[in-house]
Design an enzyme around this catalytic site. Structure first.
Site, mmCIF file in Angstrom:
data_model
loop_
_atom_site.group_PDB
_atom_site.id
_atom_site.type_symbol
_atom_site.label_atom_id
_atom_site.label_comp_id
_atom_site.label_asym_id
_atom_site.label_seq_id
_atom_site.Cartn_x
_atom_site.Cartn_y
_atom_site.Cartn_z
ATOM 1 N N THR A 193 0.885 -1.147 0.000
ATOM 2 C CA THR A 193 0.000 0.000 0.000
ATOM 3 C C THR A 193 0.919 1.191 0.000
ATOM 4 O O THR A 193 1.768 1.261 0.849
ATOM 5 C CB THR A 193 -0.895 0.040 1.245
ATOM 6 O OG1 THR A 193 -1.579 -1.194 1.349
ATOM 7 C CG2 THR A 193 -1.900 1.142 1.154
ATOM 8 N N ASN A 401 -10.622 14.998 0.141
ATOM 9 C CA ASN A 401 -10.753 14.265 -1.110
ATOM 10 C C ASN A 401 -11.766 14.873 -2.067
ATOM 11 O O ASN A 401 -11.696 14.650 -3.277
ATOM 12 C CB ASN A 401 -11.085 12.805 -0.812
ATOM 13 C CG ASN A 401 -9.864 12.069 -0.290
ATOM 14 O OD1 ASN A 401 -8.985 11.693 -1.038
ATOM 15 N ND2 ASN A 401 -9.795 11.898 1.029
#
Length: 406
Positions: A193, A401
């Site tokens: 990740t 975001n």
């Protein structure tokens, strides 16, 4: 196994035989360095894992091929642009990057792994990167400070530097392992990740290093989730210089067991740092699933809780709405039996034998109020166990975001 490592100062330059540098070349809008170099002074061993996303960035496609040649000894990393979804031009930009890095360092393009992080779907301003490489090469240094600059340069929405170094006792001599990582969003299990760079001065053959790295990644990076969204650029690179004053790590030896334990701990520390710095998060959550029929079942239950927006919202507010955690486990494990299942929040029993436990809500709320929260689920079905790490979901995450592209 008895702990065979201790934490020491530094990051990627803590082991012998590594130099790092970072400069600003203007790829990202934010202040600070955005181009980083990491070089191993020897042609040692290298291993890497990459995203399993079918939409893979150009640097990943290049690096997958390059790592198989067995010649990687350096990395070029930029922040601010992912060079993902950029077609043939993106791949040409990676090739130009490796060629220029090889030219300024007197190496070959196949000696370089290339990694990028940042916004997806915009072409890399490669001219800025190529102009910055000679400056970065001139600053290469083995100091802890150089390693720190490397770790800072690869950050995007991160709010803290993520690096660590460990010294591992192999029994007949010791080796050092170092690492730096970045990531705070677009984090999901599925390979690694984010971008992570690991170094060691252990002498170890490439096939063994690759196998140990895969196992370490499976237990650490693949057990974290912030938003269950797998990146296009995920990369974990491990370089070994072989310069430690210790015998070589051989397959099947006690030294190999100790080295693997330290490598896994290095990856665990870095992976947990990512979750702890999750975008907008205020709680680090450790989900321990025990009594599972298989390890895979334990992981599935942990991930179901970690990825549930309802669970994450409860964790954000500190609301002991434990029914969300139990119900997530129920749809993740087909063999779950309510009569055998127990849920602890911290050390407080919340649920057992299909019904609420006797703990007052105030005690459960207190167990969820801290910066770190422990959820422990005992399925009562076997002896397998797994730990998954996640964080809460906040309004700040949505704001970060929602506005990321613009």
């Amino acid at each position: 196994m008895k702990q065979c490592w201790e934490q020491v100062a530094g990051g990627v330059t803590a082991p012998r035989g590594f130099r790092a540098a970072a400069v600003r070349c203007g790829i990202r809008q934010a202040e600070g360095d955005d181009l980083a170099l990491l070089v191993c002074d020897t042609q040692g061993a290298a291993a890497a894992t990459f995203t399993t996303n079918r939409v893979a960035a150009a640097p990943v496609r290049w690096s997958r091929r390059t790592i198989r040649r067995g010649k990687v000894r350096a990395a070029v990393v930029n922040a601010g642009n992912a060079n993902a979804c950029t077609g043939a031009r993106g791949l040409r930009d990676v090739e130009a990057t490796a060629a220029r890095a090889a030219e300024v360092l007197g190496l070959r393009p196949e000696n370089f792994l290339v990694a990028s992080t940042g916004i997806i779907g915009r072409y890399l301003p490669v001219e800025k990167l190529l102009e910055g490489l000679p400056r970065a090469a001139s600053l290469l240094d083995p100091s802890i400070e150089a390693g720190d600059r490397f770790a800072r340069a690869i950050m995007t929405t991160d709010t803290v530097v993520k690096q660590v170094a460990l010294r591992c006792d192999l029994g007949r001599g010791s080796v050092t392992l170092g690492g730096a990582t970045k990531g705070a969003g677009m984090i999901a299990p599925g390979m690694a990740t984010t971008l992570s760079f690991l170094t060691t001065d252990a002498a170890i053959e490439r096939p063994l290093l690759a196998r140990l790295l895969r196992r370490a990644v499976a237990q650490t990076y693949n057990r974290i989730s912030i938003d269950n969204h797998m990146s296009t650029n995920d990369t974990v690179l491990c370089l070994a210089s072989g310069l430690a004053d210790a015998p070589a790590v051989r397959d099947g030896s006690k030294a190999a067991e100790r080295f693997e334990a330290a490598l896994t701990e290095l990856c665990r520390i870095l992976a947990v740092k990512i979750v702890a710095d999750g975008e907008g998060a205020k709680r680090l959550v450790r989900i321990e699933v025990v009594g599972a029929p298989t390890e895979a079942a334990a992981v599935a239950v942990g991930r179901a809780i970690a990825d549930s927006p309802l669970c994450k919202c409860a964790l954000h507010s500190g609301d002991p709405n434990w029914g969300r955690f139990v119900s997530a486990a129920g749809y993740a494990c087909r063999r779950l039996d309510e009569a055998r299942t127990k849920l602890y929040i911290g050390e407080v029993l919340a649920y057992a034998a299909g019904a609420p436990a006797d703990a007052p809500i105030s005690r459960l709320a207190e167990a969820m109020a801290g910066r770190e929260v422990l959820l422990r689920l005992d399925l009562g079905l076997g002896k397998a166990a797994a730990t998954v790490w996640t964080c809460d979901l906040s309004k700040e995450y949505v704001a970060i975001n929602a506005d990321y592209h613009t």
